[in-house]
Write a protein that holds these residues in place. Sequence first.
Motif, PDB file in Angstrom:
ATOM      1  N   LEU A 121      41.386  30.838  40.899  1.00  0.00           N
ATOM      2  CA  LEU A 121      41.815  32.016  40.153  1.00  0.00           C
ATOM      3  C   LEU A 121      40.672  33.020  40.106  1.00  0.00           C
ATOM      4  O   LEU A 121      39.497  32.647  40.065  1.00  0.00           O
ATOM      5  CB  LEU A 121      42.201  31.642  38.719  1.00  0.00           C
ATOM      6  CG  LEU A 121      43.224  30.526  38.515  1.00  0.00           C
ATOM      7  CD1 LEU A 121      43.387  30.242  37.023  1.00  0.00           C
ATOM      8  CD2 LEU A 121      44.554  30.913  39.125  1.00  0.00           C
ATOM      9  N   ASN A 123      39.696  36.571  37.865  1.00  0.00           N
ATOM     10  CA  ASN A 123      40.044  37.500  36.797  1.00  0.00           C
ATOM     11  C   ASN A 123      39.512  38.876  37.163  1.00  0.00           C
ATOM     12  O   ASN A 123      38.298  39.068  37.296  1.00  0.00           O
ATOM     13  CB  ASN A 123      39.445  37.047  35.461  1.00  0.00           C
ATOM     14  CG  ASN A 123      40.049  37.801  34.290  1.00  0.00           C
ATOM     15  OD1 ASN A 123      40.023  39.019  34.256  1.00  0.00           O
ATOM     16  ND2 ASN A 123      40.583  37.062  33.336  1.00  0.00           N
ATOM     17  N   TRP A 128      45.100  38.285  36.378  1.00  0.00           N
ATOM     18  CA  TRP A 128      44.764  37.102  37.171  1.00  0.00           C
ATOM     19  C   TRP A 128      45.237  37.259  38.607  1.00  0.00           C
ATOM     20  O   TRP A 128      46.372  37.667  38.856  1.00  0.00           O
ATOM     21  CB  TRP A 128      45.408  35.852  36.571  1.00  0.00           C
ATOM     22  CG  TRP A 128      44.756  35.379  35.309  1.00  0.00           C
ATOM     23  CD1 TRP A 128      45.274  35.411  34.046  1.00  0.00           C
ATOM     24  CD2 TRP A 128      43.454  34.804  35.199  1.00  0.00           C
ATOM     25  NE1 TRP A 128      44.374  34.894  33.152  1.00  0.00           N
ATOM     26  CE2 TRP A 128      43.243  34.507  33.829  1.00  0.00           C
ATOM     27  CE3 TRP A 128      42.443  34.515  36.107  1.00  0.00           C
ATOM     28  CZ2 TRP A 128      42.069  33.929  33.350  1.00  0.00           C
ATOM     29  CZ3 TRP A 128      41.268  33.946  35.641  1.00  0.00           C
ATOM     30  CH2 TRP A 128      41.091  33.655  34.271  1.00  0.00           C
ATOM     31  N   VAL A 150      49.479  26.303  35.219  1.00  0.00           N
ATOM     32  CA  VAL A 150      49.095  25.325  36.231  1.00  0.00           C
ATOM     33  C   VAL A 150      49.890  24.057  35.974  1.00  0.00           C
ATOM     34  O   VAL A 150      49.737  23.411  34.940  1.00  0.00           O
ATOM     35  CB  VAL A 150      47.581  25.044  36.200  1.00  0.00           C
ATOM     36  CG1 VAL A 150      47.198  24.069  37.301  1.00  0.00           C
ATOM     37  CG2 VAL A 150      46.797  26.342  36.351  1.00  0.00           C
ATOM     38  N   ALA A 157      44.438  20.294  38.405  1.00  0.00           N
ATOM     39  CA  ALA A 157      44.478  21.394  37.438  1.00  0.00           C
ATOM     40  C   ALA A 157      43.082  21.719  36.940  1.00  0.00           C
ATOM     41  O   ALA A 157      42.705  22.901  36.802  1.00  0.00           O
ATOM     42  CB  ALA A 157      45.393  21.025  36.271  1.00  0.00           C
ATOM     43  N   VAL A 161      41.083  25.549  36.891  1.00  0.00           N
ATOM     44  CA  VAL A 161      40.833  26.318  35.659  1.00  0.00           C
ATOM     45  C   VAL A 161      39.406  26.191  35.153  1.00  0.00           C
ATOM     46  O   VAL A 161      39.021  26.928  34.232  1.00  0.00           O
ATOM     47  CB  VAL A 161      41.815  25.910  34.549  1.00  0.00           C
ATOM     48  CG1 VAL A 161      43.253  25.975  35.043  1.00  0.00           C
ATOM     49  CG2 VAL A 161      41.503  24.516  34.000  1.00  0.00           C
ATOM     50  N   HIS A 164      37.162  29.156  34.280  1.00  0.00           N
ATOM     51  CA  HIS A 164      37.706  30.186  33.405  1.00  0.00           C
ATOM     52  C   HIS A 164      38.041  29.699  31.999  1.00  0.00           C
ATOM     53  O   HIS A 164      38.105  30.498  31.070  1.00  0.00           O
ATOM     54  CB  HIS A 164      38.961  30.788  34.047  1.00  0.00           C
ATOM     55  CG  HIS A 164      38.742  31.248  35.448  1.00  0.00           C
ATOM     56  ND1 HIS A 164      38.037  32.386  35.749  1.00  0.00           N
ATOM     57  CD2 HIS A 164      39.105  30.693  36.640  1.00  0.00           C
ATOM     58  CE1 HIS A 164      38.000  32.546  37.070  1.00  0.00           C
ATOM     59  NE2 HIS A 164      38.630  31.524  37.618  1.00  0.00           N
ATOM     60  N   ASP A 165      38.279  28.398  31.848  1.00  0.00           N
ATOM     61  CA  ASP A 165      38.584  27.856  30.521  1.00  0.00           C
ATOM     62  C   ASP A 165      38.116  26.410  30.482  1.00  0.00           C
ATOM     63  O   ASP A 165      38.834  25.486  30.883  1.00  0.00           O
ATOM     64  CB  ASP A 165      40.086  27.944  30.231  1.00  0.00           C
ATOM     65  CG  ASP A 165      40.402  27.757  28.758  1.00  0.00           C
ATOM     66  OD1 ASP A 165      39.877  26.798  28.166  1.00  0.00           O
ATOM     67  OD2 ASP A 165      41.160  28.569  28.205  1.00  0.00           O
ATOM     68  N   ALA A 169      40.007  22.646  30.975  1.00  0.00           N
ATOM     69  CA  ALA A 169      39.550  21.787  32.067  1.00  0.00           C
ATOM     70  C   ALA A 169      39.080  20.439  31.551  1.00  0.00           C
ATOM     71  O   ALA A 169      39.349  19.396  32.161  1.00  0.00           O
ATOM     72  CB  ALA A 169      38.435  22.481  32.843  1.00  0.00           C
ATOM     73  N   SER A 287      42.469  33.029  27.150  1.00  0.00           N
ATOM     74  CA  SER A 287      42.336  33.120  28.611  1.00  0.00           C
ATOM     75  C   SER A 287      43.660  33.417  29.293  1.00  0.00           C
ATOM     76  O   SER A 287      43.687  33.831  30.447  1.00  0.00           O
ATOM     77  CB  SER A 287      41.763  31.813  29.166  1.00  0.00           C
ATOM     78  OG  SER A 287      42.666  30.725  28.957  1.00  0.00           O
ATOM     79  N   ILE A 289      45.870  31.164  30.098  1.00  0.00           N
ATOM     80  CA  ILE A 289      46.081  30.079  31.054  1.00  0.00           C
ATOM     81  C   ILE A 289      46.786  28.936  30.326  1.00  0.00           C
ATOM     82  O   ILE A 289      46.415  28.584  29.197  1.00  0.00           O
ATOM     83  CB  ILE A 289      44.757  29.559  31.648  1.00  0.00           C
ATOM     84  CG1 ILE A 289      44.048  30.664  32.437  1.00  0.00           C
ATOM     85  CG2 ILE A 289      45.008  28.353  32.547  1.00  0.00           C
ATOM     86  CD1 ILE A 289      42.676  30.253  32.937  1.00  0.00           C
ATOM     87  N   ILE A 291      48.756  24.907  30.892  1.00  0.00           N
ATOM     88  CA  ILE A 291      48.905  23.725  31.746  1.00  0.00           C
ATOM     89  C   ILE A 291      50.082  22.904  31.224  1.00  0.00           C
ATOM     90  O   ILE A 291      50.216  22.694  30.016  1.00  0.00           O
ATOM     91  CB  ILE A 291      47.636  22.855  31.757  1.00  0.00           C
ATOM     92  CG1 ILE A 291      46.425  23.656  32.227  1.00  0.00           C
ATOM     93  CG2 ILE A 291      47.831  21.636  32.650  1.00  0.00           C
ATOM     94  CD1 ILE A 291      45.116  22.866  32.224  1.00  0.00           C
TER      95      ILE A 291
END
Length: 324
Positions: A121, A123, A128, A150, A157, A161, A164-165, A169, A287, A289, A291
Amino acid sequence: MQMHVAIVGAGMAGLSCASHLVRAGHRVSLFDKGRGPGGRMSTRRMETPLGDAHFDHGAQYFTVRDPAFMAQVARWSASGVAAPWPAAGTGAWVGVPGMNAVIREMAERHDVTFGWHVRGLVNRNGGWLLTGDASGGQRVQDGPFDAVVVSIPPEQAAAIVALHDLSLASTALAARSQPCWTGMYAFAERLPTRRDAVREAGLVSWAARNGAKPGRTGPETWVVQATPQWSADHIEDCADAVAGTLLSSLGEALGVDIAVPVVASAHRWRYAMSTGSDLGALWSATSRIGICGDWLLGPRVENAWLSGRTLAERMLASVPQAAA
C-alpha cells in the motif's frame, strides 16, 4: 460521505464485506491474485481420459448457526448454488455444482479484478494506492481509495499493513495458520466402498468422494486432506510424493485396495486454518485500514462471512469521523 473502498482478497470474507458496504451506498473494488472465484472454497478442474474431473480441494462443506448467515444460505439454496450434503453430517451444505459456486455468485455482483497480486500500500495525498503484480508479471498500481480492507490469511495481511498500521499488523502476526496438503484423484471405476466420507483416520484428516456431493458430474473423484501436523512436517515435500502418500492413506482409511488413478495431484495450502479469536474484525478509523477473515472468529466458512459483515458495520459506524 460515499467511500471508495479497495478490498484485497475476493474470498468469502472480502465479498461479504463488499456486499454490506455496497448495500449501504458505498463503492467497492476487489482485487484477488487467483485466476477466478474461490479462494479457499476453490474447485479445481482437471482433464482426464474420461472427461473433465472436478475437485473441491479447499473447504469441503459449510455449516450454519447464525440467523443472518442462515438467511444468506437460504437465498443461495433458492438460486440453486447451494444444497445440503447429509454425508458430511446434519446441517452440512455445499456449493453446486462446486464449492466455488457461492463465491462466484457473490463475485458476479461486484467489481472484482482477478489475477492481481497486491504487494503493498502507498499513502498519497490522504488516499490509498494499491501496488502489485498483474497475471502477466507486470507491476501495476490502482487508486486512490478512501479505505482499504485486507481479507487474506493473517501472515500475508501483516506483511501488507505493517508499514502503515503497526497495531493491526501485530494482531495479525500473533495469529498462526495451519497448513494442509490436499490430494486429488480420479479413477476409471468407482472405488469398492459405500462410504462417501472419512474423518480422522491416521494421517487423513478428511477424505470424501467428491462426486457424491449434489450436482457433481464426471468420473469417480476423491479428495484427501492430511492432518495439520503431518502437513506441517511435510510442508516442503514434493507434490508428487505427497500425492502418493495420501493415496495409500486413503486405501488404508477405507480398508480397500486402491486402483491406479487416471489423475493424481496434490495441492499445498500453506494457510488453511487458524484457531480463531473473538475479535470478529479489525478496523482503524485513523489509518482507514481494516482486516477481516475467518481467523478472527474461527475456522468455518460462516465465520468468514460474519467477519466481513462485522468489519463493514464498524467501517460504516466510523464514516462521520472519517469525513470530519
